[in-house]
Design a protein around this motif. Structure first.
Motif, PDB file in Angstrom:
ATOM      1  N   ASP A   1       0.869  -1.185   0.000  1.00 36.87           N
ATOM      2  CA  ASP A   1       0.000   0.000   0.000  1.00 36.87           C
ATOM      3  C   ASP A   1       0.906   1.235   0.000  1.00 36.87           C
ATOM      4  N   LYS A   2       0.307   2.405   0.201  1.00 36.68           N
ATOM      5  CA  LYS A   2       1.062   3.653   0.081  1.00 36.68           C
ATOM      6  C   LYS A   2       2.077   3.838   1.200  1.00 36.68           C
ATOM      7  N   LYS A   3       1.963   3.096   2.296  1.00 32.97           N
ATOM      8  CA  LYS A   3       2.953   3.192   3.371  1.00 32.97           C
ATOM      9  C   LYS A   3       4.066   2.172   3.208  1.00 32.97           C
ATOM     10  N   THR A   4       3.690   0.940   2.895  1.00 30.03           N
ATOM     11  CA  THR A   4       4.702  -0.114   2.819  1.00 30.03           C
ATOM     12  C   THR A   4       5.536  -0.045   1.552  1.00 30.03           C
ATOM     13  N   VAL A   5       5.039   0.598   0.494  1.00 34.18           N
ATOM     14  CA  VAL A   5       5.827   0.691  -0.740  1.00 34.18           C
ATOM     15  C   VAL A   5       7.068   1.554  -0.549  1.00 34.18           C
ATOM     16  N   VAL A   6       7.057   2.411   0.486  1.00 37.86           N
ATOM     17  CA  VAL A   6       8.207   3.274   0.743  1.00 37.86           C
ATOM     18  C   VAL A   6       9.445   2.447   1.079  1.00 37.86           C
ATOM     19  N   LYS A   7       9.256   1.264   1.693  1.00 38.19           N
ATOM     20  CA  LYS A   7      10.399   0.425   2.059  1.00 38.19           C
ATOM     21  C   LYS A   7      11.179  -0.053   0.835  1.00 38.19           C
ATOM     22  N   HIS A   8      10.536  -0.120  -0.303  1.00 39.69           N
ATOM     23  CA  HIS A   8      11.157  -0.700  -1.498  1.00 39.69           C
ATOM     24  C   HIS A   8      11.486   0.352  -2.560  1.00 39.69           C
ATOM     25  N   ILE A   9      11.536   1.632  -2.168  1.00 37.69           N
ATOM     26  CA  ILE A   9      11.825   2.686  -3.139  1.00 37.69           C
ATOM     27  C   ILE A   9      13.210   2.499  -3.748  1.00 37.69           C
ATOM     28  N   GLY A  10      14.175   2.036  -2.971  1.00 40.10           N
ATOM     29  CA  GLY A  10      15.509   1.820  -3.514  1.00 40.10           C
ATOM     30  C   GLY A  10      15.523   0.821  -4.656  1.00 40.10           C
ATOM     31  N   ASP A  11      14.803  -0.313  -4.498  1.00 34.55           N
ATOM     32  CA  ASP A  11      14.734  -1.311  -5.567  1.00 34.55           C
ATOM     33  C   ASP A  11      13.980  -0.774  -6.782  1.00 34.55           C
ATOM     34  N   LEU A  12      12.913  -0.031  -6.529  1.00 34.19           N
ATOM     35  CA  LEU A  12      12.113   0.499  -7.632  1.00 34.19           C
ATOM     36  C   LEU A  12      12.914   1.507  -8.455  1.00 34.19           C
ATOM     37  N   LEU A  13      13.697   2.335  -7.804  1.00 33.63           N
ATOM     38  CA  LEU A  13      14.503   3.317  -8.524  1.00 33.63           C
ATOM     39  C   LEU A  13      15.667   2.652  -9.260  1.00 33.63           C
TER      40      LEU A  13
END
Length: 411
Positions: free
Chosen positions: A289-301
């Motif tokens: 969700d919009k809170k837990t996706v923040v943990k994976h921003i490094g992989d997404l970028l």
């Protein structure tokens, strides 16, 4: 020294000839009264004709700077010292200020605008030398309103014909984050909230580039986007301790203002990240969700280009779909379902499917899009029939009116 007569003020006879600034004056030694002023020549050509004028009227007297010019020059110099600008910047800003005060356009402006003129000259100089300086920073130093400062800046740029390059997003991110108070442990900033400056700038730059590639920057004010990107970058660097922190508290800890559109830019960035996360197999099982996706921003970028290509339908793919042989034939699926593929219908598509990579104003328009009525001007040939009730609107001269009445009176 030779004494002559008596002083008309005190009656003293102590009158002396004194040389003051290379001119002879008759002065009373008792009270200091000047009885006679010496004469000077204005130039070498005047000396040839033996023309003499008083020193107070001579062109050799140094002209004093006006009070407004003195205050403006001092303000420009003080701003350059506060901003720690090089000496070349200060000289350029001073020359711009002197040119502006000599321009007739700035002679009758208010005192408030004249005080802002020096700040505008410093702002123009920094932009021309690619020195990162925002309008908000210099307005805070001058205690000025940004709307009034922007008006003076535009007038200065127009009247003096100055070329002012725009500030790039990269320089804006560095300048905006330099004012944050999250890089040192203080009483207001807890230890888990302190972050390394270089890491935060790098992660924020990556998020701003992502926003630029997904049309979130186009036509928008950049500061709310940079603020939202900095908030996500700060959270993603240490998620366990920072996920509960809100955007408003983050801005308060950083010591910066919270722009009202920052909440909307944050929501749009999170929607982009969630759609990108849906393309990674190892993230689908977590139901982010919009809170837990923040943990994976490094992989997404790290896999940004690949995820954007898989999550969104790019312009080239749309053109290929439109050029398919049966795309526009009667009875085809696109023809049978009206509105299919329209940008405004993007919310009705299934969650995992691709949607066009378009600006948010086209995907979710605030108002219903209305097609323009077809113009009939192209179909006019000039031979159309004009009724008798409308023909009077086309009559101009008295001769035309008399001719029309004459024809109308015939049986």
């Amino acid at each position: 020294m030779a004494e002559r007569g008596r002083c008309p003020e005190c009656g003293s006879a102590a009158l002396v000839e004194d040389s003051h600034y290379s001119q002879q004056q008759l002065v009373c030694a008792a009270c200091g009264c000047v009885l006679a002023e010496g004469l000077l020549t204005t130039a070498y050509t005047e000396e040839e004709h033996l023309r003499e004028v008083a020193y107070s009227q001579s062109t050799g007297q140094k002209e004093q700077l006006s009070r407004c010019l003195q205050r403006g020059l001092r303000r420009v110099q003080d701003l350059c010292k506060v901003l720690q600008l090089p000496t070349v910047f200060e000289e350029t800003a001073v020359s711009y200020f002197q040119r502006a005060l000599q321009h007739p356009c700035f002679h009758l402006v208010s005192l408030e605008k004249k005080e802002l003129l020096g700040g505008c000259c410093v702002f123009v100089t920094c932009r021309q030398h690619n020195w990162p300086l925002t309008m908000g920073t210099i307005c805070s130093l001058l205690y000025a309103k940004q709307e009034l400062f922007a008006g003076v800046f535009l007038s200065l740029q127009k009247e003096l014909g100055l070329s002012v390059p725009a500030l790039s997003l990269a320089e804006l991110v560095k300048t905006h984050l330099n004012s944050f108070q999250l890089f040192q442990h203080t009483a207001k900033v807890p230890a888990p909230f302190v972050e390394d400056k270089e890491k935060m700038i790098t992660r924020t730059m990556q998020l701003v580039e992502l926003a630029s590639e997904t049309w979130l920057v186009t036509g928008r004010h950049p500061v709310p986007i940079v603020t939202a990107a900095a908030f996500l970058a700060w959270q993603s660097l240490q998620p366990p301790a920072r996920l509960t922190c809100t955007l408003a508290r983050f801005c308060k800890l950083a010591g910066v203002d919270l722009p009202p559109p920052a909440h909307l830019r944050l929501k749009e960035l999170l929607e982009i990240l969630l759609r990108m996360a849906s393309q990674l197999a190892w993230l689908r099982v977590f139901k982010l969700d919009k809170k837990t996706v923040v943990k994976h921003i490094g992989d997404l970028l790290q896999h940004r280009i690949f995820l954007l290509k898989n999550a969104f339908c790019l312009e080239e793919e749309q053109q290929q779909q439109q050029q398919q042989p049966n795309a526009g034939s009667p009875g085809s699926p696109l023809q049978a379902v009206p509105g299919k593929g329209c940008p405004s219908e993007g919310g009705h598509q299934r969650e995992g499917g691709k949607r066009p990579l378009l600006p948010p104003c086209l995907i979710k328009p605030r108002k219903r899009l209305r097609t323009a009525a077809p113009s009939s001007a192209a179909a006019l040939s000039g031979d159309e029939h004009i009724s008798d009730s409308e023909i009077e609107q086309y009559l101009r001269s008295p001769e035309e009116i008399r001719a029309f009445r004459k024809v109308k009176a015939w049986p």
